[in-house]
Motif scaffolding. Sequence first.
Motif, PDB file in Angstrom:
ATOM      1  N   GLU A 313       0.846  -1.201   0.000  1.00  0.00           N
ATOM      2  CA  GLU A 313       0.000   0.000   0.000  1.00  0.00           C
ATOM      3  C   GLU A 313       0.885   1.256   0.000  1.00  0.00           C
ATOM      4  OE1 GLU A 313      -3.345  -0.223   2.600  1.00  0.00           O
ATOM      5  OE2 GLU A 313      -3.526   1.949   2.711  1.00  0.00           O
ATOM      6  N   ARG A 314       1.975   1.177   0.769  1.00  0.00           N
ATOM      7  CA  ARG A 314       2.870   2.338   0.867  1.00  0.00           C
ATOM      8  C   ARG A 314       3.466   2.667  -0.519  1.00  0.00           C
ATOM      9  NH1 ARG A 314       5.361   0.364   5.105  1.00  0.00           N
ATOM     10  NH2 ARG A 314       7.110  -0.431   3.895  1.00  0.00           N
ATOM     11  N   ARG A 334     -14.115  -3.371 -13.036  1.00  0.00           N
ATOM     12  CA  ARG A 334     -14.405  -3.351 -11.596  1.00  0.00           C
ATOM     13  C   ARG A 334     -14.049  -4.683 -10.926  1.00  0.00           C
ATOM     14  NH1 ARG A 334     -20.066  -2.072  -8.771  1.00  0.00           N
ATOM     15  NH2 ARG A 334     -20.466  -1.116 -10.797  1.00  0.00           N
ATOM     16  N   TYR A 335     -14.231  -5.781 -11.674  1.00  0.00           N
ATOM     17  CA  TYR A 335     -14.071  -7.094 -11.040  1.00  0.00           C
ATOM     18  C   TYR A 335     -12.683  -7.682 -11.259  1.00  0.00           C
ATOM     19  CZ  TYR A 335     -18.971  -6.222 -10.931  1.00  0.00           C
ATOM     20  OH  TYR A 335     -20.175  -5.619 -10.726  1.00  0.00           O
ATOM     21  N   CYS A 336     -11.819  -6.934 -11.894  1.00  0.00           N
ATOM     22  CA  CYS A 336     -10.451  -7.393 -12.097  1.00  0.00           C
ATOM     23  C   CYS A 336      -9.568  -6.154 -11.948  1.00  0.00           C
ATOM     24  CB  CYS A 336     -10.364  -7.974 -13.500  1.00  0.00           C
ATOM     25  SG  CYS A 336      -8.965  -8.989 -13.768  1.00  0.00           S
ATOM     26  N   PRO A 337      -9.659  -5.458 -10.798  1.00  0.00           N
ATOM     27  CA  PRO A 337      -9.027  -4.134 -10.686  1.00  0.00           C
ATOM     28  C   PRO A 337      -7.517  -4.221 -10.526  1.00  0.00           C
ATOM     29  CG  PRO A 337     -10.025  -4.762  -8.614  1.00  0.00           C
ATOM     30  CD  PRO A 337     -10.287  -5.895  -9.561  1.00  0.00           C
ATOM     31  N   SER A 338      -6.873  -3.116 -10.792  1.00  0.00           N
ATOM     32  CA  SER A 338      -5.418  -3.056 -10.594  1.00  0.00           C
ATOM     33  C   SER A 338      -5.137  -3.018  -9.098  1.00  0.00           C
ATOM     34  CB  SER A 338      -4.875  -1.794 -11.259  1.00  0.00           C
ATOM     35  OG  SER A 338      -5.398  -0.660 -10.600  1.00  0.00           O
ATOM     36  N   ILE A 339      -3.889  -3.291  -8.724  1.00  0.00           N
ATOM     37  CA  ILE A 339      -3.538  -3.237  -7.307  1.00  0.00           C
ATOM     38  C   ILE A 339      -3.656  -1.792  -6.807  1.00  0.00           C
ATOM     39  CG2 ILE A 339      -1.031  -3.090  -7.719  1.00  0.00           C
ATOM     40  CD1 ILE A 339      -2.802  -4.887  -4.792  1.00  0.00           C
ATOM     41  N   GLU A 340      -3.402  -0.840  -7.711  1.00  0.00           N
ATOM     42  CA  GLU A 340      -3.543   0.561  -7.313  1.00  0.00           C
ATOM     43  C   GLU A 340      -4.991   0.841  -6.914  1.00  0.00           C
ATOM     44  OE1 GLU A 340      -2.077  -0.442 -10.131  1.00  0.00           O
ATOM     45  OE2 GLU A 340      -0.347   0.778 -10.675  1.00  0.00           O
ATOM     46  N   SER A 341      -5.964   0.420  -7.757  1.00  0.00           N
ATOM     47  CA  SER A 341      -7.385   0.690  -7.430  1.00  0.00           C
ATOM     48  C   SER A 341      -7.788  -0.040  -6.151  1.00  0.00           C
ATOM     49  CB  SER A 341      -8.344   0.216  -8.519  1.00  0.00           C
ATOM     50  OG  SER A 341      -7.832   0.400  -9.745  1.00  0.00           O
ATOM     51  N   PHE A 346      -9.751   0.353  -0.900  1.00  0.00           N
ATOM     52  CA  PHE A 346      -9.902  -0.369   0.370  1.00  0.00           C
ATOM     53  C   PHE A 346      -8.615  -0.281   1.179  1.00  0.00           C
ATOM     54  CE2 PHE A 346     -12.519  -2.578  -2.842  1.00  0.00           C
ATOM     55  CZ  PHE A 346     -13.774  -2.318  -2.326  1.00  0.00           C
ATOM     56  N   PRO A 347      -8.313   0.890   1.722  1.00  0.00           N
ATOM     57  CA  PRO A 347      -7.050   1.050   2.445  1.00  0.00           C
ATOM     58  C   PRO A 347      -7.002   0.154   3.678  1.00  0.00           C
ATOM     59  CG  PRO A 347      -8.437   3.017   2.649  1.00  0.00           C
ATOM     60  CD  PRO A 347      -9.124   2.116   1.689  1.00  0.00           C
ATOM     61  N   GLY A 348      -5.798  -0.304   3.996  1.00  0.00           N
ATOM     62  CA  GLY A 348      -5.614  -1.097   5.221  1.00  0.00           C
ATOM     63  C   GLY A 348      -5.973  -2.557   5.063  1.00  0.00           C
ATOM     64  N   ARG A 349      -6.470  -2.951   3.895  1.00  0.00           N
ATOM     65  CA  ARG A 349      -6.845  -4.368   3.735  1.00  0.00           C
ATOM     66  C   ARG A 349      -5.696  -5.198   3.187  1.00  0.00           C
ATOM     67  NH1 ARG A 349     -12.575  -5.200   0.885  1.00  0.00           N
ATOM     68  NH2 ARG A 349     -13.788  -3.924   2.290  1.00  0.00           N
TER      69      ARG A 349
END
Length: 682
Positions: A313-314, A334-341, A346-349
């Motif tokens: 995330e960082r 939407r159902y195959c999003p990039s790691i950035e999205s 969903f921060p912290g997950r």
Amino acid sequence: AQKLHLLRHNVLSFVSSRTGSDLTRRQYDVIVVGGGHAGTEAAAAAARLGAETLLITQKIMTIGALSCNPSLGGVGKGQLVREVDALDGLCGRAGDSAGVHFSILNRSKGPAVWGPRAQLDRERYRQFIQSELLSTPRLTVLEGSVDELLVSQPNPEEPGHHRVTGIRLGNLPQTSHNKLGEFWPIPPDRAGVTESVDGSHPILSSSVVLTTGTFLSGSLFMGQTTSPGGRMGDAQSCAGLSYTLKETLGLRVGRLRTGTPPRIVKESVDLSLAQLQAPDKQPTPFSFLNTHTRCKPEEQLPCYLTHTTPGVERVVRESVHLNCHIQQDAKGPRYCPSIESRVLRFPGRRHQVWLEPEGLTSDLLYPQGLSMTMPPELQLRLLREIPALHRAEIRTPGYGVQYDFVCPTQLTPSLQVKSTQGLFLAGQINGTTGYEEAAAQGLWAGVNAGRTALSLPPMALSRTQSYIGVLIDDLVGRGVTEPYRMFTSRAEFRTYLRPDNADLRLTPRGFEEVGCVTLRRYKKAVSVRDGLQEALMALQSVALSSTRWREKLGNISLSENKSTTLNGLDLLQYKDVSFEMLASAFPECLSQYFEYSQRLKIEAVYRPHCEKQSREMERIRSEESLSLPSDMDYLSLPVSLSQEVREILDRVRPNTLGAATRLPGMTPAGIIHLLNYVLRTG
Ligand code: FAD
């Protein structure tokens, strides 16, 4: 170049068995533009129908290429593969030939929503598709890039209405093995010689299928770098084609995006820090023609599961300003999003990352879930934040692509452009994402392009009949605002539209009415259908009281009264009763049907629900002329209808139930609610 040479070698033996074919003709019944998942199915289907077909694609080497993930099928997508196969398409058999890890997803749910899926060997998949196309009669493949659609205006009094008359080739971008106008198959006496065609010369056809995928005005993104392209290593589609669609035909065009992860060197991954995911012990083939897959059960490769860490995330947060792709407006999958999205939404997950094999002999792993578009050095930093990848080496970095799509509400259910006779669109160009969605549309567009060329009326598949029908109905009825992918929840009739019965639903119709199914497959489906029918009758012929059944089968829990008579089919609906148990109780009339045991069990479980749905459909048909009150307040009707459907009904105000059923976006479930409401209150 070496592989191309090998291909040419393979081509020669085919050409010699195909005497009399005119390889330099300038007129075809059907022209298919693009050799991706939609284009290959379209070309093969049109040729199966009997149309003389030309497939034109930018690079013959990339026919059947898997642009992103090396996998096929899944929940909803697996159903599409089975249906394409039932209509004699290619992708199911290609999956059986190329699969290296087979599993049925969603097994904890009912078999109607199971998702057959396989990890693929990229090379095997490509080889299978290419060799199938080569052995398809009436199909010629040409390496070239289509720059322009030729159209005429059939009626001066109908401005905006056109008829397609052919295509014009443009200059191919010069890459190592791109040569303008190279025909494939190559005539035997020209072996090794590059056949070239004058790019400006037209090739005529009354039916053209466009399947340009991510290539239409495609732009590639990595970090702060942007370059024109349809896929890494491939040029974008010629600009003239976009111009024809937008300016000449006046089609509404939107912009979408997607991305792919870096490919990782397998040796650099510490797999002991990831969780092993074994394949199914016994691979289940996609194709109804196959009883087993090319890869033996024991040869299958495992996948591995790992997770992101706060470090991932960082790195994403620190690199946002260096990442052009994620700052763009175009909608991504939407159902195959990039790691950035994923991280930013969903921060912290902790997010799952699947490490998947790229093939039997490949030294690479595909990290599913880590599609990314940041600069390559940051991609490496991000990967190394994951324990199993702490020494990972990247072979090719991830990147993003942005491309034009044509708003699919401008198409008919036969996938023909409403305003342009003979022009069909299929695949990613219609706003979908995924190989399976592309293949399904390609097959149906190819069928209809072939039918049009042969002066046969176009055909539609209904959403009560197939997932392909659901997909096309959703696209042409509702359009897309983001890349569309299939889910079982999109199909109201999913208990009937099962992966196990796609052959019974589609193969007979495909042969008898549509013309895209070969006799061999048809005979097989008919024999299965007859066998199943016989077996169902045999099951119904063995009837006992519940007490007697308990005595015969041991301690099974039946809810019925002791004296209630139940036949074998009733009994098979119970969870803990199998066909094998019934066959051992009545071997003389049931044991001959062992080969159908799983299909009989599934049929028995879903039969009551399917019969109810079929009665409802019959009701809709018989109430077609029912009048709908002109003052109905659709916006606040106390029934379960989506807001979108309410607004359509409110705007159009159909006179009858039949007129309401034909509205774009109206679903069978919505019609049933409407019918019940009108009968109740009227
Ligand atoms: P494609 O497979 O793209 O094929 C198009 C073909 O048309 C190509 O062969 C091209 O050379 C040819 N062509 C284009 N223009 C011309 C022309 N003018 N003349 C001749 N030939 C032409 N799908 C997912 O489900 N999930 C994902 O995460 C995902 N990520 C992706 C990431 C990237 C970077 C890319 C490129 C694709 C991704 N996809 C993903 C999409 C997947 O590849 C497509 O859904 C699928 O390949 C679409 O099939 P298609 O036949 O419509 O187009």
